[in-house]
Design a protein around this motif. Structure first.
Motif, mmCIF file in Angstrom:
data_model
loop_
_atom_site.group_PDB
_atom_site.id
_atom_site.type_symbol
_atom_site.label_atom_id
_atom_site.label_comp_id
_atom_site.label_asym_id
_atom_site.label_seq_id
_atom_site.Cartn_x
_atom_site.Cartn_y
_atom_site.Cartn_z
ATOM 1 N N ASN A 26 0.832 -1.211 0.000
ATOM 2 C CA ASN A 26 0.000 0.000 0.000
ATOM 3 C C ASN A 26 0.864 1.259 0.000
ATOM 4 O OD1 ASN A 26 -2.427 -1.355 -0.053
ATOM 5 N ND2 ASN A 26 -2.811 -1.181 2.149
ATOM 6 N N ASP A 29 2.266 1.642 -3.420
ATOM 7 C CA ASP A 29 1.188 2.123 -4.298
ATOM 8 C C ASP A 29 0.927 3.610 -4.107
ATOM 9 O OD1 ASP A 29 0.761 -0.373 -5.323
ATOM 10 O OD2 ASP A 29 -1.015 -0.813 -4.117
ATOM 11 N N ASP A 51 4.926 5.941 6.070
ATOM 12 C CA ASP A 51 5.436 6.317 4.742
ATOM 13 C C ASP A 51 5.226 7.793 4.453
ATOM 14 O OD1 ASP A 51 2.894 6.925 3.356
ATOM 15 O OD2 ASP A 51 2.490 4.770 3.417
ATOM 16 N N ILE A 56 -4.209 9.775 2.923
ATOM 17 C CA ILE A 56 -5.599 9.458 2.578
ATOM 18 C C ILE A 56 -6.473 10.640 3.002
ATOM 19 C CG2 ILE A 56 -7.466 7.767 2.838
ATOM 20 C CD1 ILE A 56 -5.398 5.762 3.862
ATOM 21 N N ARG A 88 -8.023 -7.709 -3.919
ATOM 22 C CA ARG A 88 -8.063 -6.264 -4.106
ATOM 23 C C ARG A 88 -9.063 -5.614 -3.154
ATOM 24 N NH1 ARG A 88 -7.695 -6.416 -10.076
ATOM 25 N NH2 ARG A 88 -5.518 -7.018 -10.035
ATOM 26 N N ALA A 93 -9.359 -4.022 5.525
ATOM 27 C CA ALA A 93 -10.557 -4.564 6.176
ATOM 28 C C ALA A 93 -10.233 -5.850 6.917
ATOM 29 C CB ALA A 93 -11.654 -4.795 5.141
ATOM 30 N N ILE A 137 0.529 3.457 9.840
ATOM 31 C CA ILE A 137 -0.462 2.489 10.306
ATOM 32 C C ILE A 137 0.170 1.657 11.408
ATOM 33 C CG2 ILE A 137 -1.925 0.525 9.692
ATOM 34 C CD1 ILE A 137 -2.434 1.662 7.056
HETATM 35 P P1 ADP Z 1 -6.134 -2.189 -2.029
HETATM 36 O O1 ADP Z 1 -4.687 -1.889 -1.772
HETATM 37 O O2 ADP Z 1 -6.315 -3.480 -2.744
HETATM 38 O O3 ADP Z 1 -6.872 -1.051 -2.669
HETATM 39 P P2 ADP Z 1 -6.299 -2.151 0.833
HETATM 40 O O4 ADP Z 1 -7.307 -2.688 1.783
HETATM 41 O O5 ADP Z 1 -4.906 -2.656 0.953
HETATM 42 O O6 ADP Z 1 -6.843 -2.408 -0.609
HETATM 43 O O7 ADP Z 1 -6.287 -0.579 0.971
HETATM 44 C C1 ADP Z 1 -7.483 0.138 0.837
HETATM 45 C C2 ADP Z 1 -7.261 1.554 0.344
HETATM 46 O O8 ADP Z 1 -6.675 2.342 1.382
HETATM 47 C C3 ADP Z 1 -6.294 1.678 -0.814
HETATM 48 O O9 ADP Z 1 -6.954 1.490 -2.031
HETATM 49 C C4 ADP Z 1 -5.803 3.099 -0.659
HETATM 50 O O10 ADP Z 1 -6.721 3.996 -1.232
HETATM 51 C C5 ADP Z 1 -5.825 3.327 0.829
HETATM 52 N N1 ADP Z 1 -4.500 3.164 1.459
HETATM 53 C C6 ADP Z 1 -4.070 2.110 2.188
HETATM 54 N N2 ADP Z 1 -2.814 2.285 2.629
HETATM 55 C C7 ADP Z 1 -2.427 3.483 2.163
HETATM 56 C C8 ADP Z 1 -1.214 4.260 2.285
HETATM 57 N N3 ADP Z 1 -0.151 3.806 2.963
HETATM 58 N N4 ADP Z 1 -1.166 5.478 1.675
HETATM 59 C C9 ADP Z 1 -2.237 5.928 0.985
HETATM 60 N N5 ADP Z 1 -3.397 5.259 0.840
HETATM 61 C C10 ADP Z 1 -3.499 4.049 1.416
#
Ligand code: ADP
Ligand code: MG
Length: 323
Positions: A26, A29, A51, A56, A88, A93, A137
């Motif tokens: 994450n 990403d 990070d 968010i 995905r 959750a 987190i």
């Molecule tokens: P996925 O990665 O498959 O979308 P996740 O449950 O891992 O599903 O994460 C849910 C959403 O939370 C992500 O789509 C993203 O929008 C947000 N998110 C999670 N971790 C981060 C992070 N470290 N920085 C920014 N957004 C995050």
């Protein structure tokens, strides 16, 4: 709690290392260039991933912890489908259903950071807080509400080692990101994040292993392989020092291992096994990385091609002057 939800959580969250993998992916990403991972009691007591990614938006925070509306977890058959989708939208959750989770995040446009807590799926209202742009987190007391799952965990030091492996695998394949890893209060390494594989290898695997590594690089027919291998006179490598990646993903793979080791056949070696980090890029339709999402196995449509390209690339590296 819905049974399906717990089953799904079990699939994606097997142990601290799987939580760390999801959180790091994450962060990557989210475009982070710096990521810090800290664990206590092997990650069972605490996992903290921080990070400098996008952060968010406050209104998106609760949604991030909800299973996607399109989630297919309704029947047993659907669970198989989830397998191939790579969960995905499931990670946060799932994690929040089996641990106490705290999220501190801030986007570039936000005036302050937001703190959000969710315990066993029960959320608390957002609170204003402070931090720079990015996300932290904290996952505490993994499986505190599912003792049956807790029993499947190994001792803390073993769980900590699984976590260390996950962090290393990602740090090695993302030399452009500065990774800091803190285990039980001790900093294990900080990678420079300068984009060079060699620097990441040096930080993660140590000076001894990194001495005189040979550059590997070759490409043909839609395949490209690159990386570093130990020189023949090296006697400090072992099979546990062989790292393979396919299309950016860490894998354990017999074909790549055999190709690497065969290339060293006939070369006067001091040690028994060569070591190295080899990254293979190949057409996505010729590789199935979904044998099991939580595992690291793959299947190739043309196994011989994979062997040949890796073998040839390593052989080439071994015949370069200076090797
Ligand atoms: P996925 O990665 O498959 O979308 P996740 O449950 O891992 O599903 O994460 C849910 C959403 O939370 C992500 O789509 C993203 O929008 C947000 N998110 C999670 N971790 C981060 C992070 N470290 N920085 C920014 N957004 C995050
Ligand atoms: Mg994710």
């Amino acid at each position: 709690k819905h049974t399906a939800e717990l089953i799904a959580a079990g699939e994606v969250v097997e142990r601290p290392a799987s939580v760390v993998k999801e959180l790091l992916e994450n962060s990557i990403d989210a475009g982070a260039t710096q990521i810090t991972v800290a664990i206590e009691s092997g990650g069972v007591k605490l996992i903290e991933v921080s990070d400098n990614g996008s952060g968010i938006e406050p209104e998106d925070i609760p949604t991030a912890f909800i299973r996607h509306a399109t989630s297919k977890i309704q029947t047993g058959e659907d669970l198989n489908a989830i397998h191939t989708l790579g969960f995905r939208g499931e990670a946060l959750a799932s994690i929040a259903s089996v641990a106490r989770v705290e999220l501190l995040t801030r986007t570039e446009t936000a005036e302050f950071a937001c703190l959000y807590r969710i315990e066993g799926g029960e959320e608390q209202p957002l609170q204003p807080d402070a931090r720079g742009v990015g996300t932290t987190i904290r996952v505490r007391d993994l499986f505190y509400n599912t003792p049956a799952r807790m029993k499947f965990l190994k001792k803390d030091s073993s769980e900590g080692t699984f976590v260390a492996d996950v962090v290393s695998h990602l740090a090695l394949s993302h030399p452009e990101i500065r990774f800091k890893f803190v285990r039980e209060g001790k900093t294990q390494y900080v990678t420079p994040g300068d984009g060079k594989l060699r620097s990441a290898v040096y930080a993660v695997l140590g000076r001894e292993f990194s001495r005189d590594l040979l550059d590997v690089g070759d490409s043909t027919l839609g395949y490209r392989v690159y990386g570093l291998v130990t020189p023949p006179r090296c006697c400090r490598a072992s099979r546990s020092m062989q790292y393979f990646y396919i299309n950016g993903r860490y894998v354990r793979n017999r074909t790549m291992m055999a190709a690497l080791e065969t290339a060293f056949k006939g070369v006067a070696m001091q040690g028994k096994f060569p070591g190295g980090v080899l990254l293979l890029e190949m057409p996505a339709d010729l590789v199935d990385v979904n044998v099991h999402p939580a595992k690291t196995e793959v299947r190739f449509a043309r196994e011989n091609d994979v062997f040949d390209i890796v073998y040839h690339a390593v052989k080439l590296a071994l015949t370069q002057p200076g090797s």
